[in-house]
Design an enzyme around this catalytic site. Sequence first.
Site, short mmCIF file in Angstrom:
data_model
loop_
_atom_site.label_atom_id
_atom_site.label_comp_id
_atom_site.label_asym_id
_atom_site.label_seq_id
_atom_site.Cartn_x
_atom_site.Cartn_y
_atom_site.Cartn_z
N ARG A 72 0.87 -1.10 -0.19
CA ARG A 72 -0.01 -0.16 0.13
C ARG A 72 1.03 1.24 0.05
NH1 ARG A 72 -4.97 -1.28 -1.92
NH2 ARG A 72 -5.89 -2.76 -0.84
N ALA A 84 -10.93 -7.18 -0.52
CA ALA A 84 -11.76 -6.15 -0.71
C ALA A 84 -11.67 -5.60 -1.86
CB ALA A 84 -11.31 -5.27 0.69
N GLU A 101 -14.44 -9.94 -5.73
CA GLU A 101 -13.34 -9.72 -4.72
C GLU A 101 -12.67 -10.87 -4.27
OE1 GLU A 101 -11.52 -6.94 -5.28
OE2 GLU A 101 -13.24 -5.79 -6.34
N GLU A 105 -9.16 -11.86 -5.79
CA GLU A 105 -7.87 -11.64 -4.82
C GLU A 105 -7.36 -12.88 -4.17
OE1 GLU A 105 -8.47 -8.12 -2.23
OE2 GLU A 105 -8.26 -6.82 -3.84
N GLU A 128 -17.14 7.39 2.58
CA GLU A 128 -16.82 5.82 2.38
C GLU A 128 -17.69 5.10 3.37
OE1 GLU A 128 -13.50 2.66 1.80
OE2 GLU A 128 -12.95 4.34 2.97
N GLU A 153 -1.86 -5.88 -7.08
CA GLU A 153 -2.30 -7.12 -6.83
C GLU A 153 -1.68 -8.29 -7.28
OE1 GLU A 153 -6.28 -6.86 -8.25
OE2 GLU A 153 -7.01 -5.80 -6.63
#
Length: 215
Positions: A72, A84, A101, A105, A128, A153
């Site tokens: 990140r 997510a 997802e 993922e 959000e 990813e």
Amino acid sequence: MTSEHPPLRDEIVPSPVVDSEIVFDGVVWDVRREAFDLEGERLVREVIDHPGAVAVLALDEQDRTLLIRQYRHPISSHEWEIPAGLLDVAGEDPLLAAQRELAEEADLVAEHWAVLVDYFSSPGGMNEALRIYLARDLSEVPAAERHEREGEEAHILHRRVPLDEVVDAVLAGDVHNSTLVIGVLAAQRMRDHGWTSLRPADSPWPQHPSNRNHA
């Protein structure tokens, strides 16, 4: 002597916005400057206009949680998370987004789904809303049908960790992702009470921005 308190439930109210303009048009989300009236006072705030997101706490038959490790950039960290993704497809059902997802993922599908918990990530500055699902009875996506991951990813690592061990890592300050923290604490609490607090996977979600009125 007794005093009355509002019920312990967030209350959605009619929008008090009197003026709104986009001051930054972003790739994923925008920044909106809004003027609104609160108890007779005119206030101005910048708000990150976010499409919302879903996450999946996938729990296998050995009570292990599927975790992913992903880079990140804003925090310059390889962070442990649960699968997510954004709700950036207009009108998309959040459950279908969560199922996508998990497949993309984690290369997993699940037979049983339920709502684990809903929350706002940072309501002082953005709208959000996130919904975390509990997914159980897991099976792997066939190799030939797996999603080809790109960008950050492409470097995801997978690990299955006992739920209690993940909770211990949260409380020790070793993992910090908010969705992971909220999800595993909620799951441990619900598991210890026989999962009686789970909501159906198609439960209403009035807090999601697409379900609210904007000025």
